[in-house]
Scaffold this active site. Structure first.
Site, PDB file in Angstrom:
ATOM      1  N   ASP A   1      42.480  41.418  36.064  1.00  8.74           N
ATOM      2  CA  ASP A   1      42.204  42.711  36.159  1.00  8.74           C
ATOM      3  C   ASP A   1      41.819  43.623  34.940  1.00  8.74           C
ATOM      4  O   ASP A   1      40.988  44.386  34.539  1.00  8.74           O
ATOM      5  CB  ASP A   1      43.526  43.702  37.014  1.00  8.74           C
ATOM      6  CG  ASP A   1      43.331  44.928  36.886  1.00  8.74           C
ATOM      7  OD1 ASP A   1      42.519  45.614  37.429  1.00  8.74           O
ATOM      8  OD2 ASP A   1      44.452  45.682  36.517  1.00  8.74           O
TER       9      ASP A   1
ATOM     10  N   GLU B   1      39.551  39.092  40.803  1.00 11.61           N
ATOM     11  CA  GLU B   1      40.201  39.470  39.684  1.00 11.61           C
ATOM     12  C   GLU B   1      40.959  38.084  39.016  1.00 11.61           C
ATOM     13  O   GLU B   1      40.961  37.806  37.857  1.00 11.61           O
ATOM     14  CB  GLU B   1      41.250  40.529  39.892  1.00 11.61           C
ATOM     15  CG  GLU B   1      40.564  41.822  39.881  1.00 11.61           C
ATOM     16  CD  GLU B   1      41.567  43.090  40.239  1.00 11.61           C
ATOM     17  OE1 GLU B   1      41.125  44.090  40.051  1.00 11.61           O
ATOM     18  OE2 GLU B   1      42.696  42.914  40.455  1.00 11.61           O
TER      19      GLU B   1
END
Lengths: 267, 267
Positions: free
Chosen positions: B80, B148
């Protein structure tokens, strides 16, 4: 990231520094180069990125190339994201068995505004910032923002690996005890109360509901009101815990949303 | 980042791929290696990182090394942040004269949950995710989270430059028109209303105040209430603009705070 790669970066930093030290002795901007060397631990390749990182928006400087007015806000945008990645990687590697909630918490303790402001002062960045404010020391985000912009400058000048090297070797290893920080609990309620007293804004906590969870444990829900406006609420197994969570939400809201911030300050 | 450095990465990717293609033909996991090659555009060095990135928390897999239960949540935490940095760099370079507010907006359009979910499906990642849910397609964040985590895996396996190469060449250049996306306005109000209808939760907008700014332009302040609880407010030069801003705040609050989310869903 492979250990060998990071070791190569370190060797490269040391080796380049010796050559650069001689090279920049004869440069017209040698004073600037050596100032940045003291902070960074390496010499800038393109010093204009670093100079740019220290220009607060209150000072209007025109770019020699494009003629546009420039400040450090774009570099701050870039550096903020790079810093999150660098610190994310560091806590991920240091706490190899910790849950992602713990990692998120620990990272936010390092990259939060107060912490970055302090770090910027500790490395001496505050003395180099160029701004045109009546009382720059009262602008709390100024130093932290400049530190983020500096990371953005390192990224553009030398790439990601140097950002990581800089933050790990010149910041974390010198000023932050990760283990201690991981154990430290942030008292959001006292932070919020402190902020309200300083800005003369009323903050109150209201217990909205008391109920029981599925295992019959008592639970509390608290709402925090700032100047009578609901700004966050929290649920916890004690009143204190619910107030703590509500305060955390309100603080995030105030910090993230400049609109709210200005709304309160205008009052 | 220097152009020469990125060109070197591209040459290195192409050159390594030719050698790896022959090498992995004789590997017992060759099917897996070639599956990931189709998605990534290069062969994994340590395939376990990528396999790990596809393990949803609903499936309990024990690490052969440590004996601990593992899932992709830690890799998602790492990926992320790396993704934010990579996309931040891309929009910073592409829109060299844009204000940081514009860059923040554009980046959030790319990395928002809906967008990542769609991208994960487009590159075929959804078919590889290992989970144990009755209806995995109803878990909206599952695919985006896996994407992610994949970025986190690339970072650990090959470093930051490969993450940037992957996202730029295999995602942005294929599926995203940055110029078009920059012009697209997100309708937060309709998103919030859609969410409320789907979850059968009442959402209402209340005009709190109408006032004039210092140039005597009329301004509006709107509060958004979800199930009667204040969840955001916004100020704008029209009622529509203030509702839009209030909705944006409420959506952020719902998405960021799992506690609120569960609170509403329990109702």
């Amino acid at each position: 990231m492979p250990v060998l790669f990071l070791r190569n970066i370190m060797i490269s930093v040391n080796w380049r520094n010796q050559i650069d030290k001689i090279r920049f002795l004869f440069n017209s901007k040698r004073e600037s180069y050596f100032l940045f060397y003291d902070i960074l631990g390496f010499f800038p390749h393109h010093i204009q990125y670093y100079e740019h990182a220290l220009l607060h928006k209150s000072i209007a400087v025109r770019s020699q190339k494009t003629g546009r007015l420039i400040n450090n806000e774009r570099l701050e945008f870039l550096g903020d994201a790079i810093l999150d990645a660098v610190v994310g990687d560091l806590v991920y590697s240091c706490f190899s068995h910790s849950h992602e909630g713990f990692l998120t918490n620990l990272r936010s303790k390092i990259v939060q505004r107060d912490s970055l402001n302090k770090l910027a002062v500790e490395i001496g960045l505050d003395k180099l910032i160029k701004c045109d404010l009546p009382s720059p020391t009262h602008n709390h985000s100024l130093c932290g923002n400049a530190l983020e912009a500096l990371i953005g400058a390192i990224y553009l000048d030398r790439g990601y690996s140097y950002c990581k090297w800089f933050f790990e070797n010149r910041i974390i290893n010198r000023y932050i005890d990760l283990e201690k920080l991981a154990r430290k609990e942030v008292n959001f309620k006292s932070k919020l109360v402190e902020w309200s007293q300083k800005n003369k804004i009323e903050v109150s906590f209201e217990l909205i509901e008391q109920f029981f969870d599925k295992h019959n444990n008592p639970m509390f829900q608290t709402e925090v009101l700032i100047s009578g406006i609901s700004c966050g609420y929290g649920v916890g197994y004690s009143k204190k815990e619910s107030q703590q969570k509500a305060s955390e939400m309100a603080i995030k809201k105030i910090r993230k949303n400049k609109e709210i911030d200005s709304l309160f300050f205008e009052k």
